[in-house]
Design a protein around this motif. Sequence first.
Motif, PDB file in Angstrom:
ATOM      1  N   GLU A 149       0.712  -1.223  -0.091  1.00  0.00           N
ATOM      2  CA  GLU A 149       0.006  -0.058  -0.216  1.00  0.00           C
ATOM      3  C   GLU A 149       0.989   1.518   0.213  1.00  0.00           C
ATOM      4  O   GLU A 149       0.260   2.309  -0.368  1.00  0.00           O
ATOM      5  CB  GLU A 149      -0.847  -0.146   1.373  1.00  0.00           C
ATOM      6  CG  GLU A 149      -1.961  -0.969   1.340  1.00  0.00           C
ATOM      7  CD  GLU A 149      -2.752  -1.009   2.646  1.00  0.00           C
ATOM      8  OE1 GLU A 149      -3.686  -0.196   2.495  1.00  0.00           O
ATOM      9  OE2 GLU A 149      -2.327  -1.687   3.497  1.00  0.00           O
ATOM     10  N   LEU A 192      -1.349   9.999   2.292  1.00  0.00           N
ATOM     11  CA  LEU A 192      -1.505   8.893   1.290  1.00  0.00           C
ATOM     12  C   LEU A 192      -1.134   9.487  -0.051  1.00  0.00           C
ATOM     13  O   LEU A 192      -0.359   8.492  -0.617  1.00  0.00           O
ATOM     14  CB  LEU A 192      -2.876   8.421   1.266  1.00  0.00           C
ATOM     15  CG  LEU A 192      -3.443   7.431   2.731  1.00  0.00           C
ATOM     16  CD1 LEU A 192      -4.644   6.912   2.581  1.00  0.00           C
ATOM     17  CD2 LEU A 192      -2.439   6.262   2.827  1.00  0.00           C
ATOM     18  N   ARG A 196       1.629   6.511  -1.655  1.00  0.00           N
ATOM     19  CA  ARG A 196       1.225   5.375  -2.276  1.00  0.00           C
ATOM     20  C   ARG A 196       1.781   5.249  -3.545  1.00  0.00           C
ATOM     21  O   ARG A 196       2.597   6.314  -3.964  1.00  0.00           O
ATOM     22  CB  ARG A 196      -0.347   5.771  -2.849  1.00  0.00           C
ATOM     23  CG  ARG A 196      -1.472   5.471  -1.634  1.00  0.00           C
ATOM     24  CD  ARG A 196      -2.774   5.680  -2.132  1.00  0.00           C
ATOM     25  NE  ARG A 196      -3.673   5.070  -1.124  1.00  0.00           N
ATOM     26  CZ  ARG A 196      -4.893   5.585  -0.795  1.00  0.00           C
ATOM     27  NH1 ARG A 196      -5.241   6.819  -1.632  1.00  0.00           N
ATOM     28  NH2 ARG A 196      -5.690   5.189  -0.089  1.00  0.00           N
TER      29      ARG A 196
END
Length: 197
Positions: A149, A192, A196
């Motif tokens: 992730e 994120l 990512r």
Amino acid sequence: MTEKASGSTRRRGADLERAIYAATLNELAEAGYADLALDRIAQRAKIGRSSLYRRWSSKQDLVAEAVTRALPPMEETPDTGSVREDLLACFERMHRLLDGLGRLALQAVAAELHDSADNALVTVIRDRVLEPRLQVVLDVLLRGVGRGEIRAEAAVPLLARTGPALLFQHLLMYGTVPPRSHLEDIVDRVILPAARP
């Protein structure tokens, strides 16, 4: 008053320590670290000064211990199976921490640390209060790498500090923690996208 007489007429053990820590946080919130006085802490706690000097050799040791005790115990690193949910869980804990009983005292410490020549206090607060909690966020990122992730190069201390820094900045600027809705913004709009694949 002798030590024996003082000890026989005043609280002992955990009750005495709780009174001292509460008095320290109250004094810290009102006077700030620079003007904090052990004599006033003793008055607030309704104890003799010797009770403080027997336990703590310096002001910074007492403040660091009081702040540490005001914080909730360290919890295990969250593991929901999703790095997003784990980060939200981490920041929710920090949100509760900053909004808790020690909030005003933490604000006073943070506001004055950069003006303080007392590097020992900075070191103690960093090592005993901040770094263990930042490590939990870094652990979440590292586990996200293992699940694919998070990019490996993104799981670094700088990114782990970003969310807590934004929470703390809001506290310093406005005197309150940000709304809980900001936690999702921090995760979804800041961390994120930077982490990512």
